[in-house]
Design an enzyme around this catalytic site. Structure first.
Site, PDB file in Angstrom:
ATOM      1  N   GLY A 195      25.820   8.779  36.154  1.00  0.00           N
ATOM      2  CA  GLY A 195      26.220   7.456  35.675  1.00  0.00           C
ATOM      3  C   GLY A 195      26.959   7.553  34.362  1.00  0.00           C
ATOM      4  O   GLY A 195      27.584   8.565  34.058  1.00  0.00           O
ATOM      5  N   ASN A 196      26.864   6.499  33.559  1.00  0.00           N
ATOM      6  CA  ASN A 196      27.604   6.479  32.299  1.00  0.00           C
ATOM      7  C   ASN A 196      26.777   7.037  31.147  1.00  0.00           C
ATOM      8  O   ASN A 196      25.547   7.167  31.238  1.00  0.00           O
ATOM      9  CB  ASN A 196      28.085   5.053  31.981  1.00  0.00           C
ATOM     10  CG  ASN A 196      26.939   4.090  31.750  1.00  0.00           C
ATOM     11  OD1 ASN A 196      26.163   4.224  30.807  1.00  0.00           O
ATOM     12  ND2 ASN A 196      26.806   3.094  32.628  1.00  0.00           N
ATOM     13  N   VAL A 199      23.724   4.855  29.487  1.00  0.00           N
ATOM     14  CA  VAL A 199      22.458   4.936  30.214  1.00  0.00           C
ATOM     15  C   VAL A 199      21.912   6.365  30.171  1.00  0.00           C
ATOM     16  O   VAL A 199      20.696   6.569  30.114  1.00  0.00           O
ATOM     17  CB  VAL A 199      22.638   4.455  31.669  1.00  0.00           C
ATOM     18  CG1 VAL A 199      21.339   4.608  32.458  1.00  0.00           C
ATOM     19  CG2 VAL A 199      23.095   2.997  31.697  1.00  0.00           C
ATOM     20  N   GLY A 200      22.817   7.347  30.167  1.00  0.00           N
ATOM     21  CA  GLY A 200      22.388   8.731  30.074  1.00  0.00           C
ATOM     22  C   GLY A 200      21.540   8.990  28.837  1.00  0.00           C
ATOM     23  O   GLY A 200      20.562   9.745  28.885  1.00  0.00           O
ATOM     24  N   GLU A 217      24.933  13.883  34.906  1.00  0.00           N
ATOM     25  CA  GLU A 217      26.328  13.912  35.341  1.00  0.00           C
ATOM     26  C   GLU A 217      26.967  12.611  34.877  1.00  0.00           C
ATOM     27  O   GLU A 217      26.738  11.551  35.466  1.00  0.00           O
ATOM     28  CB  GLU A 217      26.415  14.049  36.869  1.00  0.00           C
ATOM     29  CG  GLU A 217      25.837  15.348  37.401  1.00  0.00           C
ATOM     30  CD  GLU A 217      26.557  16.568  36.882  1.00  0.00           C
ATOM     31  OE1 GLU A 217      27.734  16.455  36.495  1.00  0.00           O
ATOM     32  OE2 GLU A 217      25.941  17.651  36.844  1.00  0.00           O
ATOM     33  N   CYS A 251      34.270   9.367  38.686  1.00  0.00           N
ATOM     34  CA  CYS A 251      33.985   9.905  37.354  1.00  0.00           C
ATOM     35  C   CYS A 251      34.972  10.982  36.933  1.00  0.00           C
ATOM     36  O   CYS A 251      35.124  11.256  35.736  1.00  0.00           O
ATOM     37  CB  CYS A 251      32.557  10.435  37.281  1.00  0.00           C
ATOM     38  SG  CYS A 251      32.194  11.689  38.528  1.00  0.00           S
TER      39      CYS A 251
END
Length: 504
Positions: A195-196, A199-200, A217, A251
């Site tokens: 994800g982004n 949020v990571g 990732e 991505c």
């Protein structure tokens, strides 16, 4: 079809159940793992029409894109894992010093335990089930958390997985922020998130409280360097495919072009020709072009286009009701333009014109490391310079996106674009622990006398020598000349050992 969120009260029960299953040993036998991988393969093979419909409802994704980037890739990962599992899971012997010459010294590949995989909406099958192949192959129990944004695909997977995978070991948890937050309060043995970056950071922060390792990732602004010497039509064709695949919601999509001055106008015209070739005169009517996932993302992209100082030279058309946004090129973009701030994640491609590509290298190095970096050039020196003076998760020369589908290449980011990598055997390794093992017999105890107390000075010298060199006997002979009297007092079994080592 809509996805029903997992009741909050059920989440701790699911976690505890899967942890108990792991300790029961059900997932350890290789045949069980293969059986589950076959089940995952069959899930995709048996339900092709339903999968197409669900992903189409979420993303308007064309069947060809679905096969290339999702179902086809996952099925191949399953096949490779089944075929190679014995080799991947086998103990690996290691070289040792002469001290452990008679011991069984090796590395085991043990499953980590109970793992959590959090998928992403833009590739709702691949980014959830792809990592799951490695987790299953490695012998773990797995909680799968699909994205709530791609709700039709999440609902279908929730319905199908119990029919193909053992529910004692593999479960789906649906939900949004509240459900994910509760999940992250529990102890996992590994968390895999796609994800982004924002949020990571939350995922990594929650994992840190439990000392849980993570694979992240993420993404970033993946640049494309284009030199003057390129074949312009081929370059435009390959970039057009890579950028507008999945409507730019990838991505590793090319995020902006760094073009040497003098070819930008010809490049724009070549892009227009490629769009016409791929999607026809009406892109919105094409069955080969996707849609923006929801209104929030549509509004975000529209705002970026409204605020740009660059010139829209291709596309720009949009239809909010249909969530349609045409393939769009923006020329004469300044380096401080809104389009150059964050990852675009949509079908908008800004063009930054430079006099020399070295300017672009400096610009890229002032930003976070991207997940991918692309170079189009015929000049090997120029290519090597760019690759040697930049950092990124992966690189592709004279094409785009294609490295993602090569299972033997590790896929992952670096720095802000991600932590760790996967695909193929790497996926198995991500969810395995390399456990050191040294197994001794109860016999030949006399060989251990050297390490026990009541050692002499010469004994210590011999131990030190045998540990630090392959040529122990040569060094012992040298010591013998100096301390002849001491050597004659060594036990017979020590001398026998040294002669044996000389022969080896």
């Amino acid at each position: 079809m809509s996805s029903t969120y997992t009741p909050l009260a059920d989440i701790p029960k699911v976690v505890q159940s899967l942890r108990s299953t792991f300790f029961s040993g059900i997932t350890r036998p290789l045949e069980f793992r293969k059986q589950q991988l076959r089940g995952l393969y069959n899930l995709l093979a048996d339900n092709d029409a339903a999968i197409r419909e669900a992903v189409f409802q979420d993303l308007h994704k064309p069947p060809t894109e679905l096969m290339i980037s999702e179902t086809g890739m996952i099925k191949q990962e399953c096949i490779d894992a089944i075929k190679n599992l014995e080799k991947w899971a086998a103990n690996r012997s290691v070289k040792t010093s002469i001290v452990n010459k008679f011991d069984n010294v090796h590395i085991r590949k043990d499953p980590l335990g109970m793992v959590l995989i959090i998928g992403a909406w833009n590739y709702p099958l691949n980014l959830l089930l792809g990592p799951a192949v490695g987790a299953i192959a490695a012998g773990n129990t797995v909680i799968l958390k699909p994205s709530e944004i791609s709700l039709n695909t999440a609902a279908l997977l929730t319905k199908l997985l119990p029919k193909y995978l053992d529910q004692r070991a593999y479960r789906v948890v649906n939900g949004a922020v509240e459900e994910t937050t509760l999940l992250l309060e529990h102890k996992f043995d590994h968390i895999f998130y796609t994800g982004n970056g924002q949020v990571g950071k939350i995922i990594m922060g929650a994992a840190a409280k439990q000392l849980t390792p993570v694979t992240l990732e993420l993404g970033g602004k993946s640049p494309v360097f284009i030199s003057r010497d390129v074949d312009i039509p081929i370059t435009a064709r390959r970039l057009c495919w890579g950028k507008f695949f999945n409507c730019g919601q990838t991505c590793i999509a090319p995020d902006y072009l760094i073009v040497e001055r003098g070819i930008e106008d010809k490049l724009v015209e070549a892009f227009k020709a490629s769009v016409q070739e791929f999607y026809g005169s009406s892109v919105q009517s094409s069955s080969s072009y996707g849609r923006i996932v929801n209104k929030n993302h549509f509004d975000r992209l529209k705002a970026l286009l409204d605020q740009t100082k660059g010139k829209v030279v291709m596309g720009g058309q949009m239809d909010e009701k249909d969530l349609f946004m045409a393939p769009t090129l923006v020329l004469d973009v300044d380096r401080d333009d809104k389009l150059m701030e964050n990852e675009i994640f949509g079908p908008i491609l800004p063009i930054l014109v430079v006099d020399r590509l070295v300017e672009g290298v400096k610009y890229v190095n002032q930003r976070d490391q991207p997940l991918a970096l692309y170079v189009f050039s015929k000049n090997k020196k120029a290519i090597d310079y760019i690759l040697d003076h930049t950092r990124s998760g992966g690189i592709v020369v004279n094409d785009s996106l294609v490295h993602f589908i090569v299972s033997n290449l590790p896929f992952g980011g670096t720095g802000p674009s991600g932590i760790g990598n996967y695909h193929g055997k790497r996926s198995f390794d991500v969810f395995s622990h390399e456990r050191s093992a040294l197994i001794k017999t109860m016999g030949m105890e006399k060989l251990n006398d050297l390490r026990y107390p009541v050692s002499t000075t010469i004994t210590i010298m011999i131990i030190t020598t045998t540990i630090t060199t392959k040529h122990a006997f040569t060094h012992i002979t040298h010591i013998t000349h100096i301390t002849h009297a001491y050597v004659h007092n060594l036990s017979l079994h020590l001398l026998s050992l040294l002669f044996y080592l000389q022969e080896e």
